[in-house]
Design an enzyme around this catalytic site. Sequence first.
Site, mmCIF file in Angstrom:
data_model
loop_
_atom_site.group_PDB
_atom_site.id
_atom_site.type_symbol
_atom_site.label_atom_id
_atom_site.label_comp_id
_atom_site.label_asym_id
_atom_site.label_seq_id
_atom_site.Cartn_x
_atom_site.Cartn_y
_atom_site.Cartn_z
ATOM 1 N N GLY A 10 0.896 -1.318 -0.121
ATOM 2 C CA GLY A 10 0.005 0.065 0.157
ATOM 3 C C GLY A 10 0.819 1.080 0.224
ATOM 4 N N ARG A 265 -15.523 11.958 14.281
ATOM 5 C CA ARG A 265 -16.044 10.741 13.510
ATOM 6 C C ARG A 265 -16.957 10.045 14.711
ATOM 7 N NH1 ARG A 265 -11.950 8.445 8.948
ATOM 8 N NH2 ARG A 265 -12.261 10.215 7.310
ATOM 9 N N HIS A 325 -13.851 1.034 10.035
ATOM 10 C CA HIS A 325 -13.243 1.614 9.011
ATOM 11 C C HIS A 325 -11.616 1.432 9.038
ATOM 12 C CE1 HIS A 325 -12.573 4.400 5.668
ATOM 13 N NE2 HIS A 325 -11.983 5.397 6.608
ATOM 14 N N ARG A 360 -9.032 9.261 15.165
ATOM 15 C CA ARG A 360 -8.412 9.730 14.251
ATOM 16 C C ARG A 360 -9.155 10.547 13.211
ATOM 17 N NH1 ARG A 360 -8.236 9.161 8.784
ATOM 18 N NH2 ARG A 360 -9.559 7.192 8.861
#
Length: 532
Positions: A10, A265, A325, A360
Amino acid sequence: MIDVLIIGSGIAGLTAAINASNNNSKVLVLSKTYPTHSQSVQAQGGINAVLYEDDDSIDTHVEDTYKASCKLSNKDNIKVMCQNAKETIYWLDSIGVPFNRTNKNKISQRKFGGTKKIRTCYSSDYTGLKILHTLYDRCLEQNIEFKSEHLLLNLIIENDKCIGVTALDIKEGTVKEFLSKTTILATGGYAGIYTNHTTNSYSNTADGIAIAFDAGVELSNMEFVQFHPTSLENSNILISESARGEGGYLLDEEENRFIDELKPRDEVARAIYERIEKNQKVYLDLRHLGIDKIKELMPQERRLALDYSNIKIEEQLLPITPASHYSMGGIKTDKDSKTNIKNLFACGECAEASIHGANRLGGNSLLEIVTFGKIAGINASNEAKQINEINKPNTISKEINRINEIYNYPNEINFYDKKDEIGKLLYDNLGLFRNEIKILDLIDKIKEIQSEIKSMGISDKSKFYNKNLVEFIEFKNIINVALLVCISALNRKESRGSHFRLDFPFELEDYEKNCIIKKLNDEIVFKFEEIR
């Protein structure tokens, strides 16, 4: 002889590879999938940086990040990331990442949740994909060697030093040994263990974290898993925070806004989940943005909504749900990307570098993985230059026997059913709201499944390209990491960021510490330690 062996292709792994190669090291990138299949391509919304300091500052970026972490991060580490952010963006720009630009040819930025300023650079809503493809092109230009479709099996540790790995060549069905002076784990996070309730790809199964733990590597803050507020109902496909950053609304069944869409979030996701638990629908409303803006800035969101929900977002409300997520915890590293095992480094989402803490900020993940990918690559390369040779170990026969044993397990229990079951239990018992009873129940269930592993064989007995075998090994990694997340969550008897305990609903000063979990003499050892 390999100087720097990188596991994972990645953005973090590719950045490490480029920088190690630029530092005159021989590099090999080993990965389970191909680089363009990496989880990084699903980072849609953008990457943070203070580019224009007339209206922002590095100190503000640091404070926003630290505040979101709920005091579970190291400010010095955050400063490393934020102070290098402008250089990071301009480097990406210089090698060809196609950032959106203003009519004055400046790199465009949008606002993300939990931030005081507009500082998220983007390439429409394909930011991660564009960065990854650009980095991969650069790796190919530099003739960096890749071996894709190799599943990590184990770290080779000799005298408390990592000297390489064993891996399964998926195409051939053979176990291979890769020796290296230094090794970098860039294998991705563990949010994918929430099967059928995650935005992560099917291949994201926490392999690197499970294998690192088994080799005695310290893990940190495993209880902190971020649930993204907006994924498509029924499919859990991510709808980026860019949709809210560009002005999208969250509406309840009566089409009323019920929360500031750009709060952190964890707060937004819990507010949505509370309504869904009451059998109410929640919608993302983008109709007022207009088709032109949507096509320019959110083309991927528009296509995903149409393909997977049959919704035209310029005309209709889009039903959404939170989904697992991102994992804030992982392999404990310092600001040099070093682990507690000599010659072993980690970067990207698999690493816990004391940046994100309990929660985060959107846009910080891409920044972190490029920043610490560079640091890991350079430091591993420099360390490799101090090592002259590696004594060849005798470990491969053990791994071959372990794989052969799996072929001989009786196929009495379908592990795919158990994988789905654990995914649902994790979402229900270790999701947005937690309590001791639910966590203990989940631990019992995981241990029961672990005890049944040898009754869960594989039906495909072939050697070549045996996906059944690969998925069985992945399942074992999922189960093992799920237990570690449970143990960590059980011991943190407070609520902080993404970890919300109904039985301990307040943040407590006594828990302003990192949790550390590791394997010692075949036992799981857990402790809290001061942030450093």
